[in-house]
Write a protein that holds these residues in place. Structure first.
Motif, PDB file in Angstrom:
ATOM      1  N   ARG A   1      42.136  29.709  31.459  1.00  0.00           N
ATOM      2  CA  ARG A   1      42.821  29.983  32.713  1.00  0.00           C
ATOM      3  C   ARG A   1      44.125  29.190  32.836  1.00  0.00           C
ATOM      4  O   ARG A   1      44.225  28.058  32.380  1.00  0.00           O
ATOM      5  CB  ARG A   1      41.912  29.654  33.910  1.00  0.00           C
ATOM      6  N   ILE A   2      45.090  29.834  33.477  1.00  0.00           N
ATOM      7  CA  ILE A   2      46.333  29.168  33.861  1.00  0.00           C
ATOM      8  C   ILE A   2      46.560  29.477  35.337  1.00  0.00           C
ATOM      9  O   ILE A   2      45.973  30.411  35.892  1.00  0.00           O
ATOM     10  CB  ILE A   2      47.543  29.648  33.028  1.00  0.00           C
ATOM     11  N   SER A   3      47.404  28.691  35.977  1.00  0.00           N
ATOM     12  CA  SER A   3      47.667  28.923  37.394  1.00  0.00           C
ATOM     13  C   SER A   3      49.158  28.774  37.688  1.00  0.00           C
ATOM     14  O   SER A   3      49.872  28.040  37.008  1.00  0.00           O
ATOM     15  CB  SER A   3      46.855  27.963  38.267  1.00  0.00           C
ATOM     16  N   LEU A   4      49.591  29.496  38.724  1.00  0.00           N
ATOM     17  CA  LEU A   4      50.965  29.417  39.215  1.00  0.00           C
ATOM     18  C   LEU A   4      50.918  28.853  40.623  1.00  0.00           C
ATOM     19  O   LEU A   4      50.242  29.393  41.496  1.00  0.00           O
ATOM     20  CB  LEU A   4      51.602  30.809  39.210  1.00  0.00           C
ATOM     21  N   PHE A   5      51.605  27.746  40.844  1.00  0.00           N
ATOM     22  CA  PHE A   5      51.605  27.022  42.113  1.00  0.00           C
ATOM     23  C   PHE A   5      53.008  27.109  42.691  1.00  0.00           C
ATOM     24  O   PHE A   5      53.982  26.720  42.045  1.00  0.00           O
ATOM     25  CB  PHE A   5      51.214  25.567  41.832  1.00  0.00           C
ATOM     26  N   VAL A   6      53.137  27.642  43.914  1.00  0.00           N
ATOM     27  CA  VAL A   6      54.457  27.868  44.505  1.00  0.00           C
ATOM     28  C   VAL A   6      54.487  27.334  45.933  1.00  0.00           C
ATOM     29  O   VAL A   6      53.578  27.610  46.727  1.00  0.00           O
ATOM     30  CB  VAL A   6      54.819  29.368  44.527  1.00  0.00           C
ATOM     31  N   THR A   7      55.542  26.589  46.255  1.00  0.00           N
ATOM     32  CA  THR A   7      55.733  26.092  47.612  1.00  0.00           C
ATOM     33  C   THR A   7      57.186  26.275  48.022  1.00  0.00           C
ATOM     34  O   THR A   7      58.081  26.253  47.173  1.00  0.00           O
ATOM     35  CB  THR A   7      55.344  24.607  47.729  1.00  0.00           C
ATOM     36  N   ALA A   8      57.422  26.455  49.308  1.00  0.00           N
ATOM     37  CA  ALA A   8      58.777  26.700  49.798  1.00  0.00           C
ATOM     38  C   ALA A   8      59.507  25.419  50.151  1.00  0.00           C
ATOM     39  O   ALA A   8      60.682  25.458  50.481  1.00  0.00           O
ATOM     40  CB  ALA A   8      58.727  27.610  51.033  1.00  0.00           C
ATOM     41  N   GLU A   9      58.839  24.289  50.097  1.00  0.00           N
ATOM     42  CA  GLU A   9      59.448  23.033  50.532  1.00  0.00           C
ATOM     43  C   GLU A   9      59.982  22.244  49.347  1.00  0.00           C
ATOM     44  O   GLU A   9      59.217  21.603  48.626  1.00  0.00           O
ATOM     45  CB  GLU A   9      58.426  22.196  51.303  1.00  0.00           C
ATOM     46  N   SER A  10      61.283  22.265  49.149  1.00  0.00           N
ATOM     47  CA  SER A  10      61.889  21.443  48.100  1.00  0.00           C
ATOM     48  C   SER A  10      63.391  21.372  48.305  1.00  0.00           C
ATOM     49  O   SER A  10      64.058  22.392  48.437  1.00  0.00           O
ATOM     50  CB  SER A  10      61.601  22.014  46.710  1.00  0.00           C
TER      51      SER A  10
END
Length: 263
Positions: free
Chosen positions: A199-208
């Motif tokens: 398994r792999i995962s994609l982690f995305v956030t709008a705060e940066s």
């Protein structure tokens, strides 16, 4: 029997073995009379058991001497890469606590970060991957079979137009996704799996507010994160693939994510 008003705090005390023995019977009666609190107690217990299982043998490791010295003020604050498994366990505990466990776990945040924004994104992504990629039945909140709803839901929650990348050419199929805390903001996590169960995962956030890219590993033999911070958002692809293979998959995922954001 002791009679008093109980609260969620008492659930945490009971889980930690800190509820006075003479209050136990009244506490159990209170749970029986409050199905919502009884369900919450069961959920907290299950979450703690899952977390303990995920980090069996790690949480009992002694705190590294270099970290003890930092906390006690006996050494200059300086990041050490790769970090120990103890630090990752603490990061995962922080993530799960922030996600709803309440108050019976505690973690350490912000010790010796040379590049805080980059470290924070990568560590949050790796901790989320370690906790949820190992789950068989509850790894995601919305399955890939409901992809349209998944994309709309996460886009609305995170504040970005998210399109789940198609990684079939790289040998990975979408499993689904979930919403996670990311400091004071929220993050989307998309989980993928190949035909071998990797398994792999994609982690995305709008705060940066940062602008950076790179590869990060919190421990030598653990999963790595290939990350980008750009234009007010951050994303990281996490997995235990060989670095070159992970970089190829991450480039594909990132390109599709950018196209989705621009559409």
């Amino acid at each position: 029997m002791i009679r008093r008003d109980f609260s969620e705090r008492d659930i945490h005390m009971a889980l930690d073995g800190e509820l006075p023995a003479d209050e136990r019977a009244a506490y159990e009666a209170w749970l029986d009379a409050n199905p919502e609190m009884k369900a919450k107690s069961a959920r907290f217990t299950a979450d703690r058991t899952a977390l303990q299982a995920a980090f069996a043998g790690v949480l009992d490791e002694p705190v590294p001497a270099r970290l003890r010295k930092v906390v006690l003020g006996e050494a200059p604050v300086k990041a050490a890469v790769p970090r120990s498994r103890w630090w990752l366990a603490a990061a995962a505990a922080v993530l799960v606590v922030a996600g709803g466990l309440g108050g019976y776990l505690a973690g350490i945040d912000g010790i010796g970060q040379e590049n805080p924004a980059e470290d924070r994104l990568a560590e949050q992504a790796i901790a989320a991957h370690v906790v949820f990629a190992a789950e068989k039945q509850h790894a995601v909140e919305v399955p890939a079979s409901d992809k349209d709803h998944l994309e709309t839901w996460l886009s609305n929650r995170v504040g970005l137009k998210l399109v789940a990348p198609d990684l079939t050419a790289n040998g990975f199929q979408l499993v689904g996704g979930r919403l996670l805390p990311a400091g004071e903001s929220k993050a989307a996590m998309l989980l993928y799996e190949d035909d071998k169960g990797q398994r792999i995962s994609l982690f995305v956030t709008a705060e940066s507010a940062e602008n950076a890219k790179g590869t990060y590993a919190s421990e030598q033999d653990g999963p790595q994160a290939v990350y980008w911070l750009d234009k007010g958002y951050g994303c990281a692809v996490v997995g235990s693939l060989p670095r070159e293979q992970l970089a190829i998959v991450a480039k594909s995922a990132y390109g599709q994510l950018l196209a989705g954001l621009a559409s």
